[in-house]
Design a protein around this motif. Sequence first.
Motif, PDB file in Angstrom:
ATOM      1  N   UNK A 119       0.837  -1.205   0.000  1.00 26.41           N
ATOM      2  CA  UNK A 119       0.000   0.000   0.000  1.00 26.41           C
ATOM      3  C   UNK A 119       0.871   1.253   0.000  1.00 26.41           C
ATOM      4  N   UNK A 120       1.862   1.284   0.867  1.00 27.87           N
ATOM      5  CA  UNK A 120       2.719   2.468   0.971  1.00 27.87           C
ATOM      6  C   UNK A 120       3.435   2.776  -0.334  1.00 27.87           C
ATOM      7  N   UNK A 121       4.029   1.760  -0.943  1.00 28.23           N
ATOM      8  CA  UNK A 121       4.764   2.011  -2.193  1.00 28.23           C
ATOM      9  C   UNK A 121       3.808   2.342  -3.336  1.00 28.23           C
ATOM     10  N   UNK A 122       2.656   1.678  -3.375  1.00 30.87           N
ATOM     11  CA  UNK A 122       1.668   1.966  -4.423  1.00 30.87           C
ATOM     12  C   UNK A 122       1.097   3.364  -4.270  1.00 30.87           C
ATOM     13  N   UNK A 123       0.804   3.725  -3.041  1.00 30.47           N
ATOM     14  CA  UNK A 123       0.262   5.060  -2.766  1.00 30.47           C
ATOM     15  C   UNK A 123       1.235   6.132  -3.259  1.00 30.47           C
ATOM     16  N   UNK A 174       1.317   6.171  -7.231  1.00 29.45           N
ATOM     17  CA  UNK A 174       0.140   6.710  -7.918  1.00 29.45           C
ATOM     18  C   UNK A 174      -0.162   8.160  -7.532  1.00 29.45           C
ATOM     19  N   UNK A 175       0.050   8.528  -6.295  1.00 28.23           N
ATOM     20  CA  UNK A 175      -0.244   9.893  -5.858  1.00 28.23           C
ATOM     21  C   UNK A 175       0.833  10.869  -6.324  1.00 28.23           C
ATOM     22  N   UNK A 176       2.095  10.515  -6.127  1.00 29.61           N
ATOM     23  CA  UNK A 176       3.173  11.454  -6.422  1.00 29.61           C
ATOM     24  C   UNK A 176       3.696  11.362  -7.855  1.00 29.61           C
ATOM     25  N   UNK A 177       3.847  10.135  -8.363  1.00 22.03           N
ATOM     26  CA  UNK A 177       4.385   9.989  -9.714  1.00 22.03           C
ATOM     27  C   UNK A 177       3.314  10.130 -10.792  1.00 22.03           C
ATOM     28  N   UNK A 178       2.164   9.501 -10.565  1.00 17.02           N
ATOM     29  CA  UNK A 178       1.086   9.534 -11.553  1.00 17.02           C
ATOM     30  C   UNK A 178       0.113  10.698 -11.349  1.00 17.02           C
ATOM     31  N   UNK A 179       0.269  11.383 -10.219  1.00 20.35           N
ATOM     32  CA  UNK A 179      -0.558  12.570  -9.896  1.00 20.35           C
ATOM     33  C   UNK A 179      -2.044  12.250  -9.759  1.00 20.35           C
ATOM     34  N   UNK A 180      -2.355  11.049  -9.237  1.00 23.63           N
ATOM     35  CA  UNK A 180      -3.741  10.697  -8.977  1.00 23.63           C
ATOM     36  C   UNK A 180      -4.224  11.425  -7.728  1.00 23.63           C
ATOM     37  N   UNK A 181      -5.529  11.601  -7.633  1.00 24.45           N
ATOM     38  CA  UNK A 181      -6.113  12.115  -6.395  1.00 24.45           C
ATOM     39  C   UNK A 181      -6.247  10.937  -5.427  1.00 24.45           C
ATOM     40  N   UNK A 182      -6.437  11.243  -4.146  1.00 30.01           N
ATOM     41  CA  UNK A 182      -6.634  10.169  -3.170  1.00 30.01           C
ATOM     42  C   UNK A 182      -7.903   9.388  -3.489  1.00 30.01           C
ATOM     43  N   UNK A 183      -8.901  10.064  -3.990  1.00 34.72           N
ATOM     44  CA  UNK A 183     -10.148   9.390  -4.360  1.00 34.72           C
ATOM     45  C   UNK A 183      -9.911   8.395  -5.495  1.00 34.72           C
ATOM     46  N   UNK A 226      -7.089   6.911  -6.203  1.00 28.31           N
ATOM     47  CA  UNK A 226      -6.299   5.806  -5.667  1.00 28.31           C
ATOM     48  C   UNK A 226      -7.164   4.874  -4.830  1.00 28.31           C
ATOM     49  N   UNK A 227      -7.987   5.426  -3.948  1.00 26.39           N
ATOM     50  CA  UNK A 227      -8.858   4.604  -3.100  1.00 26.39           C
ATOM     51  C   UNK A 227      -9.788   3.746  -3.948  1.00 26.39           C
ATOM     52  N   UNK A 228     -10.340   4.324  -5.003  1.00 27.10           N
ATOM     53  CA  UNK A 228     -11.226   3.582  -5.890  1.00 27.10           C
ATOM     54  C   UNK A 228     -10.470   2.434  -6.557  1.00 27.10           C
ATOM     55  N   UNK A 229      -9.271   2.714  -7.048  1.00 27.14           N
ATOM     56  CA  UNK A 229      -8.437   1.692  -7.673  1.00 27.14           C
ATOM     57  C   UNK A 229      -8.111   0.583  -6.671  1.00 27.14           C
ATOM     58  N   UNK A 284     -11.056  -1.679  -5.757  1.00 28.55           N
ATOM     59  CA  UNK A 284     -11.688  -2.397  -6.869  1.00 28.55           C
ATOM     60  C   UNK A 284     -10.687  -3.261  -7.639  1.00 28.55           C
ATOM     61  N   UNK A 285      -9.886  -3.998  -6.912  1.00 28.66           N
ATOM     62  CA  UNK A 285      -8.961  -4.942  -7.528  1.00 28.66           C
ATOM     63  C   UNK A 285      -7.511  -4.493  -7.565  1.00 28.66           C
ATOM     64  N   UNK A 286      -7.263  -3.231  -7.290  1.00 28.12           N
ATOM     65  CA  UNK A 286      -5.891  -2.732  -7.332  1.00 28.12           C
ATOM     66  C   UNK A 286      -5.005  -3.343  -6.264  1.00 28.12           C
ATOM     67  N   UNK A 287      -5.575  -3.578  -5.085  1.00 28.22           N
ATOM     68  CA  UNK A 287      -4.778  -4.156  -3.998  1.00 28.22           C
ATOM     69  C   UNK A 287      -4.212  -5.511  -4.417  1.00 28.22           C
ATOM     70  N   UNK A 288      -5.057  -6.388  -4.921  1.00 27.01           N
ATOM     71  CA  UNK A 288      -4.614  -7.719  -5.336  1.00 27.01           C
ATOM     72  C   UNK A 288      -3.600  -7.634  -6.476  1.00 27.01           C
TER      73      UNK A 288
END
Length: 99
Positions: A46-50, A53-62, A64-67, A70-74
């Motif tokens: 979670x920490x490395x993915x967060x 996606x947040x810093x490198x891909x510039x996603x919003x927290x919303x 990232x949470x949705x991803x 909805x299957x992103x964790x696995x």
Amino acid sequence: MIETKLHTELVSLLETRIGEVILALKRGEEVKQLLIGETGLAGVVYESSYDYYIFDKKWTEEQFDDYWENGGEEKEIDNYIDGVVDNYDDDSTWEELNW
């Protein structure tokens, strides 16, 4: 003489009640164990993915949470484990695994 290239494969993954994650890896006939973290596999990933996606891909927290929910964790856990196994699929890095 024909030399066979050895490959590293995942034998088992154990997550203990106290959060340790232990991978058993096999290369040829030799099996070694690797301690990944003490916060649980999902916590480590979670920490490395967060951060990615947040810093490198510039996603919003919303986003990232949705991803993640909805299957992103696995998906990220599978990718993380594959990356660890690939990292030790080499004679020099395999030799570093001694505990």
